[in-house]
Structures are given as C-alpha cells and as structure tokens.
Scaffold this motif. Structure first.
Motif, PDB file in Angstrom:
ATOM      1  N   HIS A  32       0.817  -1.220   0.000  1.00  0.00           N
ATOM      2  CA  HIS A  32       0.000   0.000   0.000  1.00  0.00           C
ATOM      3  C   HIS A  32       0.850   1.270   0.000  1.00  0.00           C
ATOM      4  N   GLY A  33       2.182   1.118  -0.066  1.00  0.00           N
ATOM      5  CA  GLY A  33       3.059   2.277  -0.096  1.00  0.00           C
ATOM      6  C   GLY A  33       3.103   2.904  -1.490  1.00  0.00           C
ATOM      7  N   PRO A  34       4.042   3.822  -1.717  1.00  0.00           N
ATOM      8  CA  PRO A  34       5.108   4.221  -0.803  1.00  0.00           C
ATOM      9  C   PRO A  34       4.636   5.255   0.224  1.00  0.00           C
ATOM     10  N   PHE A  35       5.306   5.238   1.382  1.00  0.00           N
ATOM     11  CA  PHE A  35       4.984   6.163   2.464  1.00  0.00           C
ATOM     12  C   PHE A  35       6.161   7.107   2.696  1.00  0.00           C
ATOM     13  N   ASP A  36       5.836   8.336   3.062  1.00  0.00           N
ATOM     14  CA  ASP A  36       6.880   9.318   3.373  1.00  0.00           C
ATOM     15  C   ASP A  36       7.388   9.167   4.802  1.00  0.00           C
TER      16      ASP A  36
ATOM     17  N   THR B   5      11.145   7.287  -1.591  1.00  0.00           N
ATOM     18  CA  THR B   5      12.434   7.975  -1.668  1.00  0.00           C
ATOM     19  C   THR B   5      12.424   9.186  -0.734  1.00  0.00           C
ATOM     20  N   GLY B   6      13.469   9.294   0.075  1.00  0.00           N
ATOM     21  CA  GLY B   6      13.535  10.374   1.056  1.00  0.00           C
ATOM     22  C   GLY B   6      12.658  10.151   2.267  1.00  0.00           C
ATOM     23  N   GLY B   7      12.166   8.932   2.413  1.00  0.00           N
ATOM     24  CA  GLY B   7      11.262   8.642   3.522  1.00  0.00           C
ATOM     25  C   GLY B   7      11.960   8.540   4.870  1.00  0.00           C
ATOM     26  N   ARG B   8      11.152   8.578   5.921  1.00  0.00           N
ATOM     27  CA  ARG B   8      11.672   8.547   7.290  1.00  0.00           C
ATOM     28  C   ARG B   8      10.923   7.501   8.098  1.00  0.00           C
ATOM     29  N   ILE B   9      11.665   6.679   8.833  1.00  0.00           N
ATOM     30  CA  ILE B   9      11.090   5.715   9.770  1.00  0.00           C
ATOM     31  C   ILE B   9      11.453   6.161  11.176  1.00  0.00           C
ATOM     32  N   ALA B  10      10.462   6.272  12.056  1.00  0.00           N
ATOM     33  CA  ALA B  10      10.692   6.616  13.457  1.00  0.00           C
ATOM     34  C   ALA B  10      10.242   5.449  14.321  1.00  0.00           C
ATOM     35  N   VAL B  11      11.180   4.858  15.052  1.00  0.00           N
ATOM     36  CA  VAL B  11      10.889   3.710  15.909  1.00  0.00           C
ATOM     37  C   VAL B  11      10.709   4.199  17.343  1.00  0.00           C
ATOM     38  N   ILE B  12       9.510   3.982  17.892  1.00  0.00           N
ATOM     39  CA  ILE B  12       9.273   4.368  19.286  1.00  0.00           C
ATOM     40  C   ILE B  12       8.560   3.272  20.063  1.00  0.00           C
ATOM     41  N   GLY B  13       8.452   2.075  19.474  1.00  0.00           N
ATOM     42  CA  GLY B  13       7.854   0.948  20.181  1.00  0.00           C
ATOM     43  C   GLY B  13       8.453  -0.350  19.687  1.00  0.00           C
TER      44      GLY B  13
ATOM     45  N   GLY C 287      19.666   3.420  -0.999  1.00  0.00           N
ATOM     46  CA  GLY C 287      19.058   3.634  -2.306  1.00  0.00           C
ATOM     47  C   GLY C 287      17.854   4.551  -2.263  1.00  0.00           C
ATOM     48  N   LYS C 288      17.156   4.544  -1.147  1.00  0.00           N
ATOM     49  CA  LYS C 288      15.982   5.416  -1.005  1.00  0.00           C
ATOM     50  C   LYS C 288      16.319   6.740  -0.318  1.00  0.00           C
ATOM     51  N   ARG C 289      17.616   6.933  -0.025  1.00  0.00           N
ATOM     52  CA  ARG C 289      18.046   8.152   0.684  1.00  0.00           C
ATOM     53  C   ARG C 289      17.155   8.364   1.909  1.00  0.00           C
ATOM     54  N   ALA C 290      16.958   7.295   2.640  1.00  0.00           N
ATOM     55  CA  ALA C 290      15.989   7.275   3.737  1.00  0.00           C
ATOM     56  C   ALA C 290      16.666   7.540   5.077  1.00  0.00           C
ATOM     57  N   THR C 291      15.847   7.815   6.067  1.00  0.00           N
ATOM     58  CA  THR C 291      16.316   8.065   7.429  1.00  0.00           C
ATOM     59  C   THR C 291      15.637   7.103   8.381  1.00  0.00           C
TER      60      THR C 291
END
Length: 314
Positions: free
Chosen positions: A195-199, A219-227, A243-247
């Motif tokens: 169902h992506g892509p997600f920012d 591309t340029g997406g961000r993942i925030a882990v808090i759980g 490759g996705k220049r992700a964070t």
C-alpha cells in the motif's frame, strides 16, 4: 499519600508514602487522573527502572490534576490551576511533584480522565512525527499499532496536519474505530508494504515490521521507531536504506533532561492543545479504574483488544 507501589517480585499494591514536597521551580500536584503506559508494565517487570530523581517504586509517566502548592521560584501556575504533564515516574499517586516547565494547562474541553491520559502519548506522537520526522501536509503517513494510545494520537495528529494517513491494526474489531479517527486506510499488519510508498512510517510494534517498512518507504522517507513490544532486534538492508536516501530514527521520552522535556511541552502548547478546544482531536479512553483497583487496571492494559488508554483516577 496513597500511591501505586511496585513490591519485590513485581507485585502491585496501594501503599502509604510520605507526602512529597516541591523544591525550587517545582509544583505539587493533587493527581486526579494518571494514564497507564507500556513503560509502567516494563518497570513492574524490572526491565525499565525510573530515571534518577524519580520515585523508583511508584510508576506513572503522565498525570493531570490541580496545583496544590508551589515550590520556591515557581511562577507559571497558581494553586487550583488545572495542569497536566509527563513525569519520569511517580504519577500513579494522590500527590506528585513536577517541575513547572514540564506542566501544561488542561484544555477546557477535557475532563480529568482524558487529561490524565493525554501527555505521554500525544507528546510522544507529536515529537516523533513532526520534530523528528518532519511530517508535512500532503505526505503519506503509516502508523503501526494504531489502536493504542500513541497510535490513536498519531493518526489524529497526522490527519490534523493534512497528511494522508494509513494505519495497521491487528484486531479486526477495532479497525472501524481507528478509521473513525480519520485514517484513510486501516489495514491488517500483513501485506501493508503493497500500500506504499509512504513518506513517514511510525513504528510502534517493533522488529518484525522492519523489512517490510523498508520496502514500503518512499524515496527520502523517514522511519521513526518508538515501540518494540514485538521485538527489538531486526536486520536492516543498508543498501535499501541508501538507495531510497531514507532516514531511520529511534527515540524515547522518559530519560530526556528537563530542557528537552520542557521544549516538548512548549511545542504541545503551541501546536496540539488548541486542537482539543477546537474539537479536532480527542483522547480515546478504553476504561478508567480507581486507584484501589490497580491490579485490574494493569490486567486490562496487558489483555489487549482495546482502543485508546487505561486510566487510574486517584
């Protein structure tokens, strides 16, 4: 005062403690409501001790109540004011001491249970989505574990900011309620990557989602882990991240120093609290319990199958 007390072996009791006294810049709060969070469960098991300066045996990361007394130099509030805030521990008690800079005024629209269940989850969600991940209007946001306290807060804050929100919820019976909070799609946890892509992806479940998170990220997406309740060790494909220049980011709130906690409180006052008075967001409450029923409250929290927060009302 009476307070929830963690005894040896993880037993919970409501026991008498000396009344705390506010120090310089601190406020004594007569607690009217205190939310239960995952960190309280971990602390009970001996896996997440309170930070220095917080009661080691009284759980509770958030509270709401009335100002009972002011310590030397405290000036932001007056006795009788309705306040709420995050604490390092000690919130599940009749009285608690909080530095005035960590406290926020309670919006007029909120009753005590809602106010007591608000600070930890909405501060955590706001910090992760906006301060850390820079979520912007029009972006696609994926919230994992969206039926919990932080998840329901994140869905609503994303919608209020103009993001397009997708949520994953394991319990099928709760998916309609999460959709009612504004999520455009509410999915089962399996197969979300299609169902992506997600920012921005807010990870509240843990390690099992990480491979699919990378596939779902734009591309340029961000993942925030808090759980990390489902696991904390994951294999990450660094080539996919590059490759996705992700964070990939991760964070906790409890152990931050006063300056950083105060900054999150001021951001909440500017950007989140007005949404409550405007009726644009709410605090879903699954159930409230009196302090004496703390065992039942913790059991209800760990049983799952609920939308929103479990709250103690001293």
């Amino acid at each position: 005062m009476r307070a929830v007390t963690i005894r040896e072996g993880g037993e919970l009791a409501v026991a008498e403690h000396p009344d705390p006294e506010p120090g310089a810049g601190e406020v004594l709060v007569r607690v009217r409501a205190a939310g239960i969070n995952g960190a309280d469960i971990l602390q009970r098991r001996g896996a997440y001790p309170a930070p220095p300066g917080s009661p080691p045996d009284i759980p509770g990361l958030e509270l709401a109540g009335e100002v009972a007394a002011l310590g030397p130099g405290a000036r932001r509030f007056q006795p009788g004011d309705r306040v709420m805030g995050i604490v390092g521990g000690g919130g599940q008690a009749e009285l608690a001491v909080v530095h005035e800079r960590q406290l926020m005024p309670v919006p007029e629209a909120l009753d005590w249970p809602a106010a007591g269940a608000l600070p930890e989850v909405f501060t955590t969600a706001h910090d992760a989505l906006f301060t850390q991940s820079g979520l912007r209007p029009g972006e696609r946001l994926l919230v994992h574990g969206a039926a919990g306290g932080v998840g329901t807060a994140a869905v609503q804050l994303g919608v209020a900011a103009g993001a397009r929100v997708t949520a994953t919820v394991r319990n099928e019976a709760l998916r309609g309620e999460v959709a009612a909070l504004g999520a455009g799609e509410v999915l089962a946890p399996d197969g979300f990557a299609e169902h992506g892509p997600f920012d921005v992806i807010l990870e509240l479940v843990g390690a099992p989602n990480m491979p699919a998170n990378l596939r779902a990220l734009g591309t340029g997406g961000r993942i925030a882990v808090i759980g990390v309740g489902a696991g904390f060790q994951a294999e990450v494909n660094l080539l996919a991240l590059m490759g996705k220049r992700a964070t990939l980011r991760a964070s906790t709130l409890r152990a931050r120093p006063l300056e950083e906690k105060a900054a999150t409180a001021r951001a909440m006052e500017r950007e989140v609290l007005p949404l409550f008075d405007a009726g644009r967001v709410r605090v879903p409450i699954a159930e409230s319990f009196p302090l004496a029923a703390v065992e039942a409250a913790y059991d209800r929290f760990t049983a799952g199958g609920k939308l929103g927060k479990i709250v103690l009302t001293p």
